[in-house]
Design a protein around this motif. Sequence first.
Motif, PDB file in Angstrom:
ATOM      1  N   ASP A 133      14.057   7.520   8.070  1.00 21.97           N
ATOM      2  CA  ASP A 133      13.559   7.663   9.437  1.00 21.97           C
ATOM      3  C   ASP A 133      12.199   6.691   9.318  1.00 21.97           C
ATOM      4  N   GLY A 134      12.605   5.662   8.815  1.00 23.62           N
ATOM      5  CA  GLY A 134      11.328   4.627   8.868  1.00 23.62           C
ATOM      6  C   GLY A 134      10.255   4.879   7.984  1.00 23.62           C
ATOM      7  N   VAL A 135      10.269   6.082   6.960  1.00 22.70           N
ATOM      8  CA  VAL A 135       9.389   6.170   6.076  1.00 22.70           C
ATOM      9  C   VAL A 135       9.679   5.900   4.801  1.00 22.70           C
ATOM     10  N   VAL A 136       8.927   5.290   3.806  1.00 25.35           N
ATOM     11  CA  VAL A 136       9.226   4.909   2.394  1.00 25.35           C
ATOM     12  C   VAL A 136       9.385   6.032   1.731  1.00 25.35           C
ATOM     13  N   VAL A 137      10.399   6.347   1.032  1.00 25.69           N
ATOM     14  CA  VAL A 137      10.563   7.756   0.280  1.00 25.69           C
ATOM     15  C   VAL A 137      10.952   7.333  -1.269  1.00 25.69           C
ATOM     16  N   ALA A 138      11.287   5.992  -1.468  1.00 31.34           N
ATOM     17  CA  ALA A 138      11.581   5.920  -2.937  1.00 31.34           C
ATOM     18  C   ALA A 138      11.424   4.438  -3.185  1.00 31.34           C
ATOM     19  N   CYS A 139      11.454   4.018  -4.349  1.00 34.88           N
ATOM     20  CA  CYS A 139      11.521   2.805  -4.739  1.00 34.88           C
ATOM     21  C   CYS A 139      12.152   2.464  -6.079  1.00 34.88           C
ATOM     22  N   CYS A 140      12.589   1.279  -6.547  1.00 35.31           N
ATOM     23  CA  CYS A 140      12.627   0.939  -7.811  1.00 35.31           C
ATOM     24  C   CYS A 140      12.773  -0.860  -8.046  1.00 35.31           C
ATOM     25  N   GLN A 141      12.237  -1.131  -9.211  1.00 33.57           N
ATOM     26  CA  GLN A 141      12.196  -2.499  -9.748  1.00 33.57           C
ATOM     27  C   GLN A 141      13.757  -2.792 -10.101  1.00 33.57           C
ATOM     28  N   LEU A 142      14.026  -3.887  -9.906  1.00 33.08           N
ATOM     29  CA  LEU A 142      15.258  -4.447 -10.408  1.00 33.08           C
ATOM     30  C   LEU A 142      14.863  -5.882 -11.046  1.00 33.08           C
ATOM     31  N   GLU A 143      15.008  -6.369 -12.409  1.00 32.77           N
ATOM     32  CA  GLU A 143      14.613  -7.475 -12.656  1.00 32.77           C
ATOM     33  C   GLU A 143      15.957  -7.873 -13.525  1.00 32.77           C
ATOM     34  N   HIS A 144      16.144  -9.266 -13.306  1.00 32.65           N
ATOM     35  CA  HIS A 144      17.324 -10.143 -13.959  1.00 32.65           C
ATOM     36  C   HIS A 144      16.674 -10.704 -15.175  1.00 32.65           C
ATOM     37  N   ASP A 171       0.981  -1.325  -0.086  1.00 34.63           N
ATOM     38  CA  ASP A 171       0.106   0.017  -0.165  1.00 34.63           C
ATOM     39  C   ASP A 171       0.769   1.191   0.234  1.00 34.63           C
ATOM     40  N   ALA A 172       1.876   1.251   0.833  1.00 34.23           N
ATOM     41  CA  ALA A 172       2.710   2.406   0.735  1.00 34.23           C
ATOM     42  C   ALA A 172       3.568   2.726  -0.533  1.00 34.23           C
ATOM     43  N   LEU A 173       3.832   1.525  -1.151  1.00 31.58           N
ATOM     44  CA  LEU A 173       4.459   1.708  -2.537  1.00 31.58           C
ATOM     45  C   LEU A 173       3.653   2.279  -3.595  1.00 31.58           C
ATOM     46  N   VAL A 174       2.354   1.458  -3.629  1.00 29.87           N
ATOM     47  CA  VAL A 174       1.629   2.077  -4.652  1.00 29.87           C
ATOM     48  C   VAL A 174       1.051   3.595  -4.289  1.00 29.87           C
ATOM     49  N   ALA A 175       1.081   4.090  -3.102  1.00 33.35           N
ATOM     50  CA  ALA A 175       0.768   5.325  -2.872  1.00 33.35           C
ATOM     51  C   ALA A 175       2.116   6.367  -3.247  1.00 33.35           C
ATOM     52  N   LEU A 176       3.160   5.815  -3.086  1.00 29.97           N
ATOM     53  CA  LEU A 176       4.549   6.518  -3.422  1.00 29.97           C
ATOM     54  C   LEU A 176       4.566   6.672  -4.956  1.00 29.97           C
ATOM     55  N   ILE A 177       4.194   5.625  -5.643  1.00 29.10           N
ATOM     56  CA  ILE A 177       4.465   5.421  -7.215  1.00 29.10           C
ATOM     57  C   ILE A 177       3.485   6.517  -7.649  1.00 29.10           C
TER      58      ILE A 177
END
Length: 179
Positions: free
Chosen positions: A72-83, A19-25
């Motif tokens: 500080d415990g809050v999701v601020v970014a993400c990225c997918q890596l796929e082999h 949920d946090a990642l969907v909201a971030l994206i």
Amino acid sequence: MDTTASGLTFRDAIDADVDALVALIESAYRGDASRAGWTTEADILEGQRTDPQGVLDVIKSPDSRLLTVERDGVVVACCQLEHRGTHAYFGMFAVSPTLQGGGLGKVIIAEAERAARETWGTMEMHMTVISVRDDLIAWYERRGYRRTGRMTPFPYGDERFGVPQRADLQFELLIKELG
């Protein structure tokens, strides 16, 4: 976990992060909230950028990692890596709009490249970017990515990827050697 001097923690996403990642994206790419940052796609696409199932699929895939970045415990970014055999694919990159422009993206992409080399031994990173996103492509070029001119069609009619606001959208493959 790898904590850098910038106060960031990098880890693989887990189911509880969906949920946090969907909201971030969504916040980084869609709607008025995305306009706080420079990566917005709000002028070219409406609707969703991803959904919980799409994020969960990446988390569960044996050939993927969804690198989650916390401060500080809050999701601020993400990225997918796929082999993908001889190379790694970089996608689903999102930085909180209020933190864009401060160098966070540079730190994250460098960590993603390091992780792809160390985890899979890949010597090339691939990504696709909507070809009309000149500012974003220029940002990746400054990070060492090169345009290939190889295009793939945008999935018009599949609202899981958004609702296009123009008829000329396509993806261009960008590649970087990870020497």
